[in-house]
Design an enzyme around this catalytic site. Structure first.
Site, PDB file in Angstrom:
ATOM      1  N   THR A 276       0.864  -1.190   0.000  1.00 32.01           N
ATOM      2  CA  THR A 276       0.000   0.000   0.000  1.00 32.01           C
ATOM      3  C   THR A 276       0.900   1.240   0.000  1.00 32.01           C
ATOM      4  O   THR A 276       1.353   1.654  -1.051  1.00 32.01           O
ATOM      5  CB  THR A 276      -0.983  -0.003   1.189  1.00 32.01           C
ATOM      6  OG1 THR A 276      -0.261  -0.179   2.399  1.00 32.01           O
ATOM      7  CG2 THR A 276      -2.011  -1.116   1.025  1.00 32.01           C
TER       8      THR A 276
ATOM      9  N   LYS B 128       4.219  -7.084   3.467  1.00 30.37           N
ATOM     10  CA  LYS B 128       3.903  -5.691   3.170  1.00 30.37           C
ATOM     11  C   LYS B 128       3.677  -4.966   4.486  1.00 30.37           C
ATOM     12  O   LYS B 128       3.249  -5.562   5.489  1.00 30.37           O
ATOM     13  CB  LYS B 128       2.686  -5.569   2.267  1.00 30.37           C
ATOM     14  CG  LYS B 128       1.358  -5.901   2.855  1.00 30.37           C
ATOM     15  CD  LYS B 128       0.681  -4.829   3.661  1.00 30.37           C
ATOM     16  CE  LYS B 128       0.736  -3.494   2.999  1.00 30.37           C
ATOM     17  NZ  LYS B 128       0.098  -2.474   3.922  1.00 30.37           N
TER      18      LYS B 128
ATOM     19  N   THR C 140       3.491  -6.866  11.564  1.00 31.01           N
ATOM     20  CA  THR C 140       3.500  -6.630  10.141  1.00 31.01           C
ATOM     21  C   THR C 140       2.132  -6.100   9.781  1.00 31.01           C
ATOM     22  O   THR C 140       1.278  -5.944  10.636  1.00 31.01           O
ATOM     23  CB  THR C 140       3.691  -7.941   9.368  1.00 31.01           C
ATOM     24  OG1 THR C 140       3.634  -7.642   7.975  1.00 31.01           O
ATOM     25  CG2 THR C 140       2.624  -8.951   9.669  1.00 31.01           C
TER      26      THR C 140
ATOM     27  N   THR D 255      -8.120  11.450   2.011  1.00 31.18           N
ATOM     28  CA  THR D 255      -8.756  12.596   1.350  1.00 31.18           C
ATOM     29  C   THR D 255      -7.828  13.210   0.321  1.00 31.18           C
ATOM     30  O   THR D 255      -6.631  13.025   0.373  1.00 31.18           O
ATOM     31  CB  THR D 255      -9.140  13.695   2.358  1.00 31.18           C
ATOM     32  OG1 THR D 255      -7.990  14.036   3.114  1.00 31.18           O
ATOM     33  CG2 THR D 255     -10.232  13.228   3.252  1.00 31.18           C
TER      34      THR D 255
END
Lengths: 485, 485
Positions: free
Chosen positions: A226, A252, A263, A485
């Site tokens: 991400t 990740k 994690t 946002t």
């Protein structure tokens, strides 16, 4: 509209170089015309020739160069495909709000693989976490793990759990395996349901395209990221019971990183033959000494999951005795892989300019040492000081002191503390030190995104522990103030 | 060299306006010529006419306007001098590395005052903390409290404790009170010894200059601040047992703020007559529901201390029954004063643009509710989102979920969550909401440095709790990256 460098075509067509490709597979799949194409993919196992050198890759974390602990093993290529018996794929379904990266990864075991997992302790856990815990409580093997980025499927109520079930059902059908052979992980924004209209068609594409290759392993490791700036993947080979055993992992995580679990997501594939009981114990302890010892920001995620597969394809005699030399070596290797990945997560902490490693010794036992080490790497003040090249070691001593719960009688007059090569405190007394040189040490390690080492001894006990974190920079705030946002 | 706007002169000379003064009292005291002057001060109780409108003041936190809870009391002037029986002074000894502010405060009770304290749970506690705990374990009354900013006298080993003892000895002599009547607090950089050559002469000045005035109370509240941008002080009057009881408080803290204890330093003076046992219980519970419920950065300080004095000068019948109406009202009032000050600390959190108030209901008991509320206001991710005007409520739900330890069976399907007027979740299900309006709510509260309210219900239990924090901004990192270098 972001475009992915992915080529959609029939089987065995030539790969097309990244720069020449402008088609957005995710978007196409979402369109009616493309849907029928996907149906054909499922029906005929049509292959999509992914250009894995393009948008399916991220720069890699220096796991093999700097972060993997030393031991009697050799680093090899292949990531989660290095172990025999596993195939993977990465794909862009179009789940992310923005960006051009793939967002789905599938790991498939050729046959039933022994499987163990550890999961977030957050009571607000995501639907896929509840799903996996239920699956692994019922059966010690699994065939497939599907991971999506984009939406975490956490805090989504009953509808989120239904989405997980529908995802597993679709994957079960696409792969032709039983429903209880499926595991799931999700990562992304909390409180948003998965875009099922994008995910369900992607499942067929993933199922038809798994392969055992380094490129596919890298694509999968990229797809699950991400806010990560680098992909985290490593593979090693180790001699166990006279056979070569391979082990590959990917993880990740960059923010919302804190014990337990620390994690966001981790997967290890291994081809050792090992009983479910022994593998479960090894996985649990390896997680305790790696992913549960890192922190970026003190936030324990809703989705943290580590799942470790063992296919048994290496040909070694099945390891059934947890106290055998083979079991110990297997645990040592799994711990190393997990530590390499866990340290890569802390290294890649949101906004970080260095990894912070805290080594604690002299505690009553290892758990006390781990608690103290975690406390130090979690301190916002220590992290900000390191970012500012400020050898403000009092903040390190302070954080050691408020570690909790610590069972033994922490005596501040026993404290010994070093920052890199600079000893700053002994027997609880501050030492005179060269503040300019100590500041230069911090400048040096942050200048190369290296490792800032903090050594602390709290007494004369046998307990030792390590924890890893990162510094706290302006960019941490920037990244997290602007995430949705 | 920074100059303090302080005037050194004989007793009863006229005050000089701030702008006309350029003398640095701290520096003068440090010089041989000035030393003899200080000796004269001690010998003759010479008065220094401080200009309290000048460098001895900071802007004030809006405790009386916004942060003090409502109740059957009236806000009055006077700060820690509002209660009968106390005199205070603030002074610049020259302990700070830089800056023009005063750095020492002295509170003196006219006669033995009932005294209770609560202190940091950090095992790496500062010398003055150990000193106070020892004093209060031996005697339930005290006469004087000396506070210094500049150096925390924490992680300073045996030498630090000797410095505390020497400070207390000097104060005992200057005031002509017994050694076990003295309490101490320090705040500032950890690991640095107090500049005793500056502090010891200042003790005589402070002792000679205590007075019962609002100006002196404000000067003391200013002197104890470090990275605080505002001084925190309040006083109230409440009818107890047919008499007017006055209570005044001051606190300091802006960073390294976390339960337990969560202030850095807090002092309350009160003129109620109350037995030591009852006062101790009231102080403990008031601290639990105020200073122990705030966090700025998750770092529990080495020096956190709250000390509450009760002089008995109000003339009420001595409160000896903890369950009496008078005791309950006294506790309510002390809790209000502590909450007003504690909220002011969170409001003034390093780099903050708003106060965050989290109200938790429906928990099994109050302690569970407090734990959950603390977890929410501590979340770096929630704090960064609020700073970024991002109604990313998943981070709030996530933080509620990892609160620990929570005794009852937290069920995520019971969760209800609102951000200001916007309900975002009900029965564990996300609700559709106007993201633009919710973001505007955050813009509005941060625009005026107001309060961002988060309401969470976790079930149907009777437990309620509140906690206060602040948002996480770039300035937090800036302030803490550059604190000592």
């Amino acid at each position: 509209m972001a475009l992915a460098n992915v080529n959609v075509c029939g089987p065995k067509t030539a790969r097309v170089c990244a720069k020449s490709m402008k088609m957005d597979v995710g978007a196409k799949v979402g369109r009616p015309g493309a849907m029928s194409r996907v149906v054909r993919v499922r029906a005929s196992a049509e292959k999509i020739d992914f250009n894995y050198e393009g948008a399916f890759t991220l720069p890699y974390a220096p796991v093999r160069e700097a972060l993997l602990p030393d031991g009697p093993w050799t680093v090899i290529d292949g990531g989660v495909c290095a172990a025999k018996g596993f195939k993977v794929a990465g794909y862009k379904a179009g789940l992310r709000k923005k960006g051009t990266r793939a967002d789905c990864a599938l790991i498939v075991a050729d046959e039933d693989a022994t499987c163990a997992g550890i999961f977030t302790t957050n009571l607000m856990c995501a639907a896929p976490v509840a799903f996996c815990k239920k699956q692994l409580a019922g059966k010690p093997t699994a065939r497939a793990l599907l991971i999506n980025a984009g939406q975490a499927n956490a805090a989504t109520g009953d509808a989120g759990f239904a989405d997980s079930q529908a995802t597993a059902d679709a994957l079960s059908k696409a792969l032709g395996v039983a429903g209880d052979d499926i595991l799931l992980m999700s990562t992304g924004v909390i409180g948003q349901r998965i875009k099922m209209d994008k995910l369900l068609p992607a499942i067929d594409v993933l199922a038809a395209n798994v392969e055992a290759s380094t490129a596919a392993a890298n694509a999968a490791a990229t797809a699950i990221c991400t806010t990560d700036l680098v992909r985290k993947t490593i593979a090693i080979e180790v001699d166990i019971g006279g056979k070569k055993v391979r082990m590959g992992g990917m993880a990740k995580g960059s923010g919302m990183i804190h014990p337990n679990m620390a994690t966001m997501l981790g997967v290890v594939t291994c081809d050792a033959a090992v009983s479910p009981e022994v593998w479960r114990g090894i996985t649990s302890r390896a997680g305790t000494n790696s992913f549960n010892q890192i922190s970026v920001d003190g936030d324990t995620s809703t989705n943290d999951s580590l799942v470790c597969f063992a296919s048994g394809k290496a040909g070694n005699a099945v390891i059934t005795d947890a106290n055998s030399a083979d079991a110990k070596l297997l645990e040592q290797a799994l711990t190393a892989v997990c530590r390499g990945l866990a340290k890569a997560i802390a290294w890649d902490g949101e906004g970080a300019t260095c990894l912070i490693e805290c080594n604690v010794s002299g505690a009553m036992d290892d758990e006390d040492a781990r608690v103290i080490a975690r406390s130090v790497v979690c301190s916002s003040l220590a992290k900000a000081a390191i970012f500012g090249h400020d050898p403000n070691w009092g903040r390190l001593a302070c954080a050691a002191g408020y570690a909790s719960p610590v069972k033994h009688n922490f005596n501040q007059n026993d404290l010994k503390l070093s920052l890199g090569p600079h000893q700053l405190m002994d027997k609880g007394q501050p030492l005179a030190f060269d503040a300019v040189a100590a500041s230069q040490y911090l400048k040096d390690v942050t200048g190369v995104h290296g490792t800032c080492v903090v050594d602390i001894s709290v007494g004369s006990g046998p307990g030792k522990g390590q924890a890893w974190g990162c510094d706290l920079s302006y960019d941490y705030v920037k990244i997290n103030a602007e995430y949705t946002t």
